[in-house]
Structure formats: C-alpha cells, structure tokens
Scaffold this active site. Sequence first.
Site, PDB file in Angstrom:
ATOM      1  N   GLY A 127       1.213  -1.224  -0.034  1.00  0.00           N
ATOM      2  CA  GLY A 127       0.037   0.095  -0.595  1.00  0.00           C
ATOM      3  C   GLY A 127       0.389   1.594  -0.140  1.00  0.00           C
ATOM      4  O   GLY A 127       0.937   2.203   1.303  1.00  0.00           O
ATOM      5  N   SER A 129       1.541   3.460  -3.548  1.00  0.00           N
ATOM      6  CA  SER A 129       0.803   4.547  -4.222  1.00  0.00           C
ATOM      7  C   SER A 129      -0.300   4.820  -3.718  1.00  0.00           C
ATOM      8  O   SER A 129      -1.035   4.064  -3.435  1.00  0.00           O
ATOM      9  CB  SER A 129       0.689   3.834  -5.671  1.00  0.00           C
ATOM     10  N   GLU A 244      13.885  -3.779  -5.008  1.00  0.00           N
ATOM     11  CA  GLU A 244      12.136  -4.304  -5.908  1.00  0.00           C
ATOM     12  C   GLU A 244      12.762  -4.029  -6.815  1.00  0.00           C
ATOM     13  O   GLU A 244      12.707  -5.021  -8.144  1.00  0.00           O
ATOM     14  CB  GLU A 244      11.244  -3.425  -5.714  1.00  0.00           C
ATOM     15  N   GLU A 376      10.673   6.928 -17.563  1.00  0.00           N
ATOM     16  CA  GLU A 376      11.556   8.157 -16.981  1.00  0.00           C
ATOM     17  C   GLU A 376      11.906   8.345 -16.133  1.00  0.00           C
ATOM     18  O   GLU A 376      13.723   9.033 -15.617  1.00  0.00           O
ATOM     19  CB  GLU A 376      10.026   9.012 -17.577  1.00  0.00           C
TER      20      GLU A 376
HETATM   21  C1  LIG Z   1       0.211  -3.603 -12.609  1.00  0.00           C
HETATM   22  C2  LIG Z   1       0.596  -2.347 -11.706  1.00  0.00           C
HETATM   23  C3  LIG Z   1       0.827  -2.450 -10.477  1.00  0.00           C
HETATM   24  C4  LIG Z   1       1.359  -1.953  -9.418  1.00  0.00           C
HETATM   25  N1  LIG Z   1       1.153  -2.414  -7.973  1.00  0.00           N
HETATM   26  C5  LIG Z   1       1.204  -1.256  -7.165  1.00  0.00           C
HETATM   27  C6  LIG Z   1       1.773  -2.023  -5.894  1.00  0.00           C
HETATM   28  O1  LIG Z   1       1.359  -3.120  -5.741  1.00  0.00           O
HETATM   29  N2  LIG Z   1       1.466  -1.057  -4.755  1.00  0.00           N
HETATM   30  C7  LIG Z   1       1.842  -0.202  -5.235  1.00  0.00           C
HETATM   31  O2  LIG Z   1       1.687   0.843  -3.957  1.00  0.00           O
HETATM   32  N3  LIG Z   1       1.785   0.697  -6.276  1.00  0.00           N
HETATM   33  C8  LIG Z   1       1.835   0.184  -7.447  1.00  0.00           C
HETATM   34  N4  LIG Z   1       1.998   0.262  -8.371  1.00  0.00           N
HETATM   35  C9  LIG Z   1       2.186   1.585  -8.542  1.00  0.00           C
HETATM   36  C10 LIG Z   1       3.665   2.260  -9.455  1.00  0.00           C
HETATM   37  O3  LIG Z   1       4.441   1.974  -8.796  1.00  0.00           O
HETATM   38  C11 LIG Z   1       3.045   4.033  -9.980  1.00  0.00           C
HETATM   39  O4  LIG Z   1       2.042   3.177 -11.434  1.00  0.00           O
HETATM   40  C12 LIG Z   1       4.181   3.857 -10.400  1.00  0.00           C
HETATM   41  O5  LIG Z   1       5.008   4.286  -9.748  1.00  0.00           O
HETATM   42  C13 LIG Z   1       4.083   5.540 -11.316  1.00  0.00           C
HETATM   43  O6  LIG Z   1       3.246   6.173 -11.113  1.00  0.00           O
HETATM   44  P1  LIG Z   1       2.401   7.570 -11.093  1.00  0.00           P
HETATM   45  O7  LIG Z   1       1.397   5.356 -12.000  1.00  0.00           O
HETATM   46  O8  LIG Z   1       1.308   7.700 -10.480  1.00  0.00           O
HETATM   47  O9  LIG Z   1       2.803   7.672 -12.481  1.00  0.00           O
HETATM   48  P2  LIG Z   1       3.004   9.725 -12.761  1.00  0.00           P
HETATM   49  O10 LIG Z   1       4.065   9.586 -11.487  1.00  0.00           O
HETATM   50  O11 LIG Z   1       1.700   9.775 -12.380  1.00  0.00           O
HETATM   51  O12 LIG Z   1       3.111   9.627 -14.009  1.00  0.00           O
HETATM   52  C14 LIG Z   1       2.466  10.102 -14.731  1.00  0.00           C
HETATM   53  C15 LIG Z   1       3.974   9.500 -16.327  1.00  0.00           C
HETATM   54  O13 LIG Z   1       4.469  10.548 -16.163  1.00  0.00           O
HETATM   55  C16 LIG Z   1       6.146  10.470 -15.659  1.00  0.00           C
HETATM   56  N5  LIG Z   1       6.381  11.386 -14.966  1.00  0.00           N
HETATM   57  C17 LIG Z   1       6.556  11.587 -13.999  1.00  0.00           C
HETATM   58  N6  LIG Z   1       7.290  12.217 -12.556  1.00  0.00           N
HETATM   59  C18 LIG Z   1       8.887  12.365 -13.380  1.00  0.00           C
HETATM   60  C19 LIG Z   1       9.227  13.217 -13.667  1.00  0.00           C
HETATM   61  N7  LIG Z   1       9.585  13.459 -12.456  1.00  0.00           N
HETATM   62  N8  LIG Z   1      10.770  13.403 -14.403  1.00  0.00           N
HETATM   63  C20 LIG Z   1       9.522  13.150 -15.494  1.00  0.00           C
HETATM   64  N9  LIG Z   1       8.886  12.319 -15.503  1.00  0.00           N
HETATM   65  C21 LIG Z   1       8.041  11.897 -15.123  1.00  0.00           C
HETATM   66  C22 LIG Z   1       5.764   9.148 -15.548  1.00  0.00           C
HETATM   67  O14 LIG Z   1       6.887   8.708 -15.987  1.00  0.00           O
HETATM   68  C23 LIG Z   1       4.721   8.690 -16.295  1.00  0.00           C
HETATM   69  O15 LIG Z   1       4.869   8.670 -17.550  1.00  0.00           O
HETATM   70  C24 LIG Z   1       2.067  -0.171  -9.435  1.00  0.00           C
HETATM   71  C25 LIG Z   1       1.200   0.328 -10.814  1.00  0.00           C
HETATM   72  C26 LIG Z   1       1.046  -0.909 -11.756  1.00  0.00           C
HETATM   73  C27 LIG Z   1       1.072   0.054 -13.636  1.00  0.00           C
END
Ligand SMILES: Cc1cc2nc3c(=O)[nH]c(=O)nc-3n(C[C@H](O)[C@H](O)[C@H](O)COP(=O)(O)OP(=O)(O)OC[C@H]3O[C@@H](n4cnc5c(N)ncnc54)[C@H](O)[C@@H]3O)c2cc1C
Length: 389
Positions: A127, A129, A244, A376
Amino acid sequence: MKLALSPEEVKFRDELRELYRTKIPAEIRDRVKYGLELSRDDIVTTHRILNANGLAVPKWPTAWGGQDWTPMQLHIWEDEMQLASVPEPLTFNAQMIGPVIAQFGSEELKQRFLPPTANLDIWWCQGFSEPDAGSDLASLRTTAVRDGDSYIVNGQKIWTTLAQYADWIFCLVRTDPGVKKQAGISLLLFDVKTPGVTIRPIKLIDGHHEVNEVFFENVRVPADQLVGEENMGWTYAKFLLGNERTGITGVGRTKVKLGVAKEYAAQIRSGSGTLLEDPVFAARIAEIENELLALELTLMRVVSNSTGDKPNPASSVLKLRGSELQQAATELLLDIAGSDALPVNTDDIASPGWAQRSGPAYLNYRKTTIYGGSSEVQRTIIASTILGL
Ligand SMILES: Cc1cc2nc3c(=O)[nH]c(=O)nc-3n(C[C@H](O)[C@H](O)[C@H](O)COP(=O)(O)OP(=O)(O)OC[C@H]3O[C@@H](n4cnc5c(N)ncnc54)[C@H](O)[C@@H]3O)c2cc1C
C-alpha cells in the site's frame, strides 16, 4: 569482469536446475511458460515448496531463513528459476516487507511476522501509491493519527497488486503533516479484513483483475504494528524500493518468451518454409536476442561487482532495459499470431489459445515500464547517479 561460472557455481546451478524441474509441478510451470493465468493456490503451493527447500527467501538474514550466498549464487538462483518457468516467490513477501522487517523491525515484529511471511502463510500487498502519489510517492496523503494504543488510518491507495488475495497490507501513512513531506511518513502493517478497509477491483485493458483501489475509513491499527520508528517510513520505503528494482530485469523470463515465440513461428507457414525461416523475421529475433545478451552481460557485470550490502544504481539500467525487452518479446508474440490474435477467450473461432492470449499479454506488459519506477524516472536516476549529469 567475471563472466564464466566456477566449477562450484556450475554444480550449484545444476542442482537448482534439477530441483526446480522436479519439485515444482510441471502444470504450474507450463502455465507460466505459456502465459496462462496462475491461481492464488499455484503461487502459494510453489512458494511453500521453495521455502521448504530453503529457496524462497535466500536474501534474508540467515537467522530468518536466508542463505549466506554470494551475489552470483543469488543471481543463479533467480535466473534458473525464471528459465524453469517457476513462479517466483511472492515479491511483496520475499523482496519487499520481509527484508524491511528483518532490517528495521523490533525483535517482537520479527518473531511475529518473518516465519509466516517466508512461508506465505500471510499474503502481503503493497500500500504505497495513491492517486496523486506515484512517482512522487512522498506526496502521499493517507493519514494515521495516534489514539491511545492505536493509529486511526484514513485515505486511499491505488494500483494495489493482488490485494484481492492478500491477508495483510504494508502501508505508508502520514503521521506528521507539519514537516517536510519525506519526514512525516510511517510504515504500518495491518490485516486487510480490519473494519474500515474496502478493496475495489480495477479492470485493466487486458480484461484481467490484477490491481485494486483500497480505501481506509477510520481503520484502527494497533500501534505495535508500526515498523521501526514513527516518521522514519521514508527510509524504509527507499530500502524496499531498491530491492524491488533489481528483481524485475527478467532476463530469464524474456529468454523463455523468445523460445516460445520461436516454437510458434516454426509452426506457421510462410512462403516455401516457416515464419521462423523468413529472413526478415529471423533478423528481428536475432536483434532482440542480441539486446538480451547485452543486458545479461551487464547484469553479470553488476552481479560480479556487487558487494551485496546495498542496491547498486546500475539496477536502474537493468530495470529500464529489462522492461523494454519484456515488452519487445510480447510484441513479437502478438505479431506472430497476426490476425489470430483478434479473437480473445473464445472456442467459437479457429484461433489457437496462445494466439488468443497474445493480445492481452501484449497489453498487460505495457505495465513493466511503469511499475517499480517508470522509465522516465529511471532515466533521471541514470543521468544523475551514474552519468553525473
Ligand atoms: C501493474 C501495476 C502494478 C502496481 N502495483 C503496485 C502495488 O502493488 N502497490 C503500490 O503501492 N503501487 C503499485 N503500482 C504503482 C506504481 O508504482 C506507480 O504506477 C508508478 O510509481 C508510477 O506512478 P503513477 O502511476 O502515479 O504515474 P505518475 O507518477 O503520475 O507519472 C505519469 C507519467 O509522468 C512521468 N513522470 C512522473 N514524474 C516524473 C519526473 N520527475 N520526471 C520525468 N517524468 C516523470 C512518469 O514517468 C509517467 O510517464 C503499480 C503500478 C502498475 C502499473
């Protein structure tokens, strides 16, 4: 750089190779190899067989079931497991919360949680994100307010993988809203059946249910389920996320996918021969195989130079490239299937099962460049930490 295995390492590899192929049921390994869905039972059964053979948590301290292996032995353990299509020990348990409790937890937390975590008697979910806290994880807003011997937790998590199977969650919460955002975070452990926890499925583009939204409404968590010290959660999260990243390179997994792709391509007629013999197709396979070999050599270089005590920043290179090659392999399978990939999950159309699975698998693997730190973000880490830009 040491690339050849020593005679002892070859023996170690051969023993593992044999063990994976004899102890883990062939039908489970076939489901992994050919991309069929695994049940909760498949994952638990495999994890427990591995644990009974000392192979579920080798990176943990030996007092808690770990093995005193070299980084190269750990690499061989993981690579051979992928090559044998063995479902890997549940990452939330083996790679994430287990090592954190072993490193930062009190003796009481260790006694209580490490044995059932190693044996998957407790299925953990992660838990971390939240809707506005993914890459920028420290912005998380879920709160935990101390009330006597408990914390009261309110907020929401998202993308919680396999929470529908989970018994417990390890959860980042804000315990001090008045300080710099990284400084006021704590790590709490609690049962997902605690009143006030609601798990809602998120249906994905591939049609499957793999991730969830998790809501907390006045969830009462005993304070003795705090890991380490209050407001030190960011340190523990960074430690956990470092573990991880190294685990998701997936060289062995991609090799298996390429092997399966060749198997299918050899069955498809093209011109006077098969698709596998088509020069353009063969060149595409050769290119992916070369890229994979380059990644494997980089991985071996990182492993043979690793002291094993802290995550190497090169793990970002491995994550970035490994996830791209996993995607290249699933894209290849989709292209081999061609129009046979259009029907999904139906017996009414004469399209083989593997071809029907290739579309969903292709779509599902888009995730690899997002989770565990997006591409990224990996590039930024590589630019600053490795290239010094
Ligand atoms: C299949 C799957 C399973 C997952 N399982 C878990 C889980 O079990 N538990 C959990 O806690 N989380 C989980 N996650 C969450 C995962 O860790 C996040 O999706 C990931 O960290 C990206 O965050 P976000 O989705 O909020 O995207 P955002 O951070 O909103 O990013 C959106 C876009 O902006 C880009 N971006 C963001 N910040 C920057 C920066 N500083 N510089 C350049 N580009 C940037 C990103 O690369 C991306 O392309 C999972 C995600 C997926 C897809």
